[in-house]
Design a protein around this motif. Structure first.
Motif: not given
Length: 72
Positions: A4-13, A42-53, A70-72
């Protein structure tokens, strides 16, 4: 790794360890995220990734590290 990141998202590497190009990789998430973005190390956000199902699809180069926010 997953955390879990400090920004409230989940980081997957992920790391491609076989030295081969992988096209059409699928990452299945148990929860359906609201959004996903590719990040740098450095976990600077970039391109939006499409999520389906709850599935994120991407390509990864030999020995490349991929990071997603990832934001849930």
């Amino acid at each position: 790794s997953v955390r879990k990141s400090e920004k409230g998202t989940v980081v997957i590497r992920l790391y491609e360890a076989t030295g081969q190009q992988k096209d059409g990789v699928s990452l299945k998430l148990n929860l359906n995220p609201r959004s996903a973005k590719e990040c740098n190390l450095m976990e600077d956000e970039g391109a939006v990734i499409e999520v389906k199902g709850g599935i994120i699809r991407f390509n990864i180069k030999p020995f490349e590290i991929k990071t997603f926010s990832i934001r849930f």
